[in-house]
Design an enzyme around this catalytic site. Structure first.
Site, short mmCIF file in Angstrom:
data_model
loop_
_atom_site.label_atom_id
_atom_site.label_comp_id
_atom_site.label_asym_id
_atom_site.label_seq_id
_atom_site.Cartn_x
_atom_site.Cartn_y
_atom_site.Cartn_z
N GLU A 153 -6.42 1.84 6.13
CA GLU A 153 -6.26 0.50 5.57
C GLU A 153 -5.92 -0.53 6.64
O GLU A 153 -5.27 -0.21 7.64
CB GLU A 153 -5.14 0.50 4.52
N ASP A 186 0.41 5.02 -4.02
CA ASP A 186 0.09 3.83 -3.22
C ASP A 186 -1.38 3.66 -2.91
O ASP A 186 -1.75 2.97 -1.97
CB ASP A 186 0.90 3.83 -1.93
N GLN A 198 9.35 10.49 4.75
CA GLN A 198 10.00 9.24 4.37
C GLN A 198 11.41 9.44 3.81
O GLN A 198 12.19 8.49 3.72
CB GLN A 198 9.13 8.53 3.33
#
Length: 356
Positions: free
Chosen positions: A56, A231, A140
């Protein structure tokens, strides 16, 4: 010469103040930029999807500074010893178009994602929230734990991952931190078990699929859900019925992007959501009562990376001692003579002067 931040540089910058303080300061920068939401160019990120992942580009500008981030998401990478997410970004001057900073954003993305999660929870979770379920204990998870314990005063973490080794890794890393000496860390037996007694539920799983990590029976009135892992199109973590629960209020970063990539990709186009900028600017209210179920449908937005790059650049400006630069843009005596100043005789002389 362009300022440069590599992995070793971000390690130094974060260690100099501690990850907890770094994320607290970064969250303040993000909030400040959301307060000037109307100044920013906004668009959903440009995504190139494959069967195994996504690459992206995430651009934005406030008319003075421009930034973009390149980022990938490849959940199967870890089986080959590679990171699921890698990223880098550029901060540039709009007036000249010249890049000001080229920076790693792999570590920084983890920091800004956690900072944004905790910032949203400050606006949405009940102030007395002290117990958090952390489901998905991969790359994360430490960042989320540090941000929430530091910024919201979480006193108990309830951990769960289908991979027990990931949970063991997370617990080991957290117990090595002095600030976690008083935090109760519990290994849960399942996602449902992790949610028991939790004031906040954070989901940060990596599988690129419509997963069902959280279902309505796991959720009770008053909880805040921090949904981070869903996401991209076809990748979610919450059962759609969670979004429709009585008292549920969904907050997103940028609605057009979240409709494509977030948890709300599962619901009808007119499903009501609140943009985070509306909260910080006082034009909307997130939690209306202690019984509301608040959901932060986090997918990550370019403004947050802009904030991170701007913050990093300011840190370099404050301390030039360890500043590193790269020759990303040619310096020419005659800006109309690109060939002569680079590949021609003039370029060779300039190179000798730089080497000398």
């Amino acid at each position: 010469m362009v300022d440069y931040i590599g992995v070793s540089d971000i390690q130094r910058l974060v260690h100099s103040q501690g990850a907890r303080e770094f994320m607290e300061r970064l969250a303040a920068e993000i909030e400040a930029d959301y307060r000037r939401w109307g100044e920013f160019e906004k668009s959903a990120r440009l995504a190139s999807h494959s069967q195994v992942g996504v690459i992206e580009l995430m651009p934005t500008s406030d008319g003075r500074l421009y930034s973009f981030k390149y980022v990938n998401g490849h959940p199967k990478n870890t089986a080959a010893g590679l990171l699921t997410v890698t990223a880098f970004g550029v901060l540039a001057d709009v007036d000249t178009g010249y890049p000001l900073l080229l920076s790693e954003l792999t570590v920084t993305t983890a920091l800004r994602t956690a900072a944004m999660s905790a910032l949203a929870a400050r606006w949405l979770a009940r102030p007395e929230s002290r117990v958090m379920a952390l489901i998905g204990n991969g790359a994360q998870s430490e960042f989320q734990a540090i941000a929430f314990c530091g910024m919201l005063g979480i006193e108990e973490l309830r951990l769960y991952d289908v991979d027990g080794a990931a949970t063991a890794k997370l617990e080991r890393n957290l117990r090595a931190l002095p600030e976690f000496s008083t935090v109760r860390i519990v290994r849960a037996r399942s996602s449902s078990d992790a949610c028991k007694g939790a004031d906040i539920i954070t989901t940060v799983t990596a599988d690129k699929k419509n997963a069902v990590i959280i279902t309505p029976p796991m959720v009770r009135a008053g909880q805040h859900i921090n949904a981070v892992g869903g996401d991209c199109p076809g990748k979610t973590e919450l059962h759609a019925d969670v979004l429709h629960m009585p008292g549920a209020r969904v907050v997103v970063e940028y609605e057009p992007q979240s409709r494509i990539e977030g948890e709300i990709q599962q619901v009808e186009p007119g499903f009501p959501v609140i943009e985070f900028a509306a909260l910080v600017n006082g034009t909307a209210v997130g939690r209306r009562s202690p019984a509301d179920i608040t959901i932060f449908d986090s997918v990550g937005f370019a403004l947050e990376d802009y904030s991170a790059l701007r913050f990093l650049h300011s840190l370099l400006e404050q301390d030039r001692t360890n500043r590193r630069q790269i020759d990303l843009v040619p310096r020419l005596a005659d800006p109309k003579d690109l060939y002569g100043g680079t590949l021609g005789a003039g370029g060779k002389r300039a190179q000798l002067r730089l080497i000398g």
